[in-house]
Design an enzyme around this catalytic site. Structure first.
Site, PDB file in Angstrom:
ATOM      1  N   CYS A  30      -0.183 -10.274 -17.122  1.00  0.00           N
ATOM      2  CA  CYS A  30       0.518  -9.702 -16.148  1.00  0.00           C
ATOM      3  C   CYS A  30       1.788 -10.660 -15.794  1.00  0.00           C
ATOM      4  O   CYS A  30       1.849 -11.637 -15.310  1.00  0.00           O
ATOM      5  CB  CYS A  30      -0.236  -9.348 -14.841  1.00  0.00           C
ATOM      6  N   ASP A  52      14.980  -9.450  -7.459  1.00  0.00           N
ATOM      7  CA  ASP A  52      14.562  -8.582  -8.635  1.00  0.00           C
ATOM      8  C   ASP A  52      15.865  -8.896  -9.827  1.00  0.00           C
ATOM      9  O   ASP A  52      17.025  -9.199  -9.582  1.00  0.00           O
ATOM     10  CB  ASP A  52      15.174  -6.968  -8.485  1.00  0.00           C
ATOM     11  N   ASN A  89       6.475   1.950  -6.025  1.00  0.00           N
ATOM     12  CA  ASN A  89       6.152   3.019  -7.049  1.00  0.00           C
ATOM     13  C   ASN A  89       4.865   3.027  -7.494  1.00  0.00           C
ATOM     14  O   ASN A  89       4.112   1.798  -7.736  1.00  0.00           O
ATOM     15  CB  ASN A  89       7.083   3.001  -8.033  1.00  0.00           C
ATOM     16  N   GLY A 134       7.246   6.005 -11.245  1.00  0.00           N
ATOM     17  CA  GLY A 134       8.308   5.092 -11.383  1.00  0.00           C
ATOM     18  C   GLY A 134       7.804   3.761 -11.683  1.00  0.00           C
ATOM     19  O   GLY A 134       8.674   2.754 -11.824  1.00  0.00           O
ATOM     20  N   THR A 182       6.938   0.434 -13.280  1.00  0.00           N
ATOM     21  CA  THR A 182       6.765  -0.217 -14.731  1.00  0.00           C
ATOM     22  C   THR A 182       5.986  -1.514 -14.637  1.00  0.00           C
ATOM     23  O   THR A 182       5.812  -2.057 -15.905  1.00  0.00           O
ATOM     24  CB  THR A 182       8.223  -0.353 -15.055  1.00  0.00           C
ATOM     25  N   HIS A 221       1.364  -4.370 -11.258  1.00  0.00           N
ATOM     26  CA  HIS A 221       1.030  -5.604 -10.206  1.00  0.00           C
ATOM     27  C   HIS A 221       1.592  -5.045  -8.651  1.00  0.00           C
ATOM     28  O   HIS A 221       3.106  -5.163  -8.974  1.00  0.00           O
ATOM     29  CB  HIS A 221       1.555  -6.871 -10.753  1.00  0.00           C
ATOM     30  N   HIS A 263       3.761  -4.328  -6.015  1.00  0.00           N
ATOM     31  CA  HIS A 263       4.936  -4.867  -5.121  1.00  0.00           C
ATOM     32  C   HIS A 263       5.644  -3.882  -4.378  1.00  0.00           C
ATOM     33  O   HIS A 263       5.662  -2.571  -4.968  1.00  0.00           O
ATOM     34  CB  HIS A 263       5.815  -5.379  -6.621  1.00  0.00           C
TER      35      HIS A 263
HETATM   36  P1  5GP Z   1       8.592  -0.969 -10.626  1.00  0.00           P
HETATM   37  O1  5GP Z   1       9.477  -0.120 -11.614  1.00  0.00           O
HETATM   38  O2  5GP Z   1       7.271  -1.324 -11.137  1.00  0.00           O
HETATM   39  O3  5GP Z   1       8.544  -0.086  -9.274  1.00  0.00           O
HETATM   40  O4  5GP Z   1       9.476  -2.098 -10.497  1.00  0.00           O
HETATM   41  C1  5GP Z   1       9.536  -3.409 -11.192  1.00  0.00           C
HETATM   42  C2  5GP Z   1      10.663  -4.322 -11.019  1.00  0.00           C
HETATM   43  O5  5GP Z   1      10.457  -5.380 -11.449  1.00  0.00           O
HETATM   44  C3  5GP Z   1      11.916  -3.567 -11.531  1.00  0.00           C
HETATM   45  O6  5GP Z   1      12.771  -3.338 -10.626  1.00  0.00           O
HETATM   46  C4  5GP Z   1      12.546  -4.545 -12.543  1.00  0.00           C
HETATM   47  O7  5GP Z   1      13.785  -5.100 -12.628  1.00  0.00           O
HETATM   48  C5  5GP Z   1      11.641  -5.853 -11.826  1.00  0.00           C
HETATM   49  N1  5GP Z   1      11.231  -6.810 -12.775  1.00  0.00           N
HETATM   50  C6  5GP Z   1      10.659  -6.655 -14.250  1.00  0.00           C
HETATM   51  N2  5GP Z   1      10.421  -7.846 -14.830  1.00  0.00           N
HETATM   52  C7  5GP Z   1      10.924  -8.788 -13.953  1.00  0.00           C
HETATM   53  C8  5GP Z   1      11.079 -10.332 -13.938  1.00  0.00           C
HETATM   54  O8  5GP Z   1      10.420 -10.881 -15.014  1.00  0.00           O
HETATM   55  N3  5GP Z   1      11.470 -10.960 -12.942  1.00  0.00           N
HETATM   56  C9  5GP Z   1      11.985 -10.252 -11.983  1.00  0.00           C
HETATM   57  N4  5GP Z   1      12.488 -10.961 -10.953  1.00  0.00           N
HETATM   58  N5  5GP Z   1      11.933  -9.082 -11.779  1.00  0.00           N
HETATM   59  C10 5GP Z   1      11.437  -8.145 -12.814  1.00  0.00           C
HETATM   60 ZN    ZN Z   2      -0.590  -9.520 -11.953  1.00  0.00          ZN
END
Ligand code: 5GP
Ligand code: ZN
Length: 125
Positions: A15, A41, A98, A104, A106, A109, A111
């Site tokens: 992860c 982010d 999300n 949405g 991605t 884990h 957050h």
């Molecule tokens: P989700 O799409 O799951 O709601 O949000 C995932 C967020 O994690 C996205 O806004 C994406 O830009 C951010 N993200 C993905 N990989 C990384 C990473 O390696 N480092 C950081 N700081 N943000 C990440």
């Molecule tokens: Zn995790």
């Protein structure tokens, strides 16, 4: 694999957010305590875009239970503190999590996105 509500919240070595929590991958940390870390982010969608991560590997908000009330209180108190330090508290901001594909999500884990510095539409796209 964890069932919803499971207490099985071990680190998942595959992860990306577990690896960030462990310090194995770089990130810009803006807050850390024994339950949470907050990082910028990597692809910000707003002038302030911070991710508040649980240290535990919880897949999504669908896995939370009433026993997680204190954890969630910490999440929102941390968001409020960061919003003030980022200078976005006065005009308002958004805290969102999300869940699943259509939500949405991605990264699987838990957050919370703390976003501010511009206005947002409702409902989200
Ligand atoms: P989700 O799409 O799951 O709601 O949000 C995932 C967020 O994690 C996205 O806004 C994406 O830009 C951010 N993200 C993905 N990989 C990384 C990473 O390696 N480092 C950081 N700081 N943000 C990440
Ligand atoms: Zn995790």
């Amino acid at each position: 694999m964890s069932e919803p509500g499971s207490r099985d919240r071990h680190r998942d070595p595959t992860c990306v957010f577990c690896r960030i929590v462990a310090g194995e991958l770089p990130s810009t940390v803006v807050h850390a305590d024994d339950e949470l870390i907050a990082i910028r982010d990597i692809a910000p969608r707003a002038p302030t875009h911070i991710l508040i991560l649980t240290r535990d590997h919880i897949v999504s908000a669908a896995d939370l239970t009433a026993a997680d009330g204190p954890l969630l209180g910490n999440v929102f108190a941390t968001a409020a503190t960061l919003a003030r330090s980022e200078g976005i508290a006065d005009r308002g901001y958004r805290v969102v999590t999300n869940v699943g594909e259509w939500g949405g999500q991605t990264v699987d884990h838990l957050h919370f996105h703390l976003m501010g510095g511009r206005s947002f539409t409702w409902p989200p796209g």
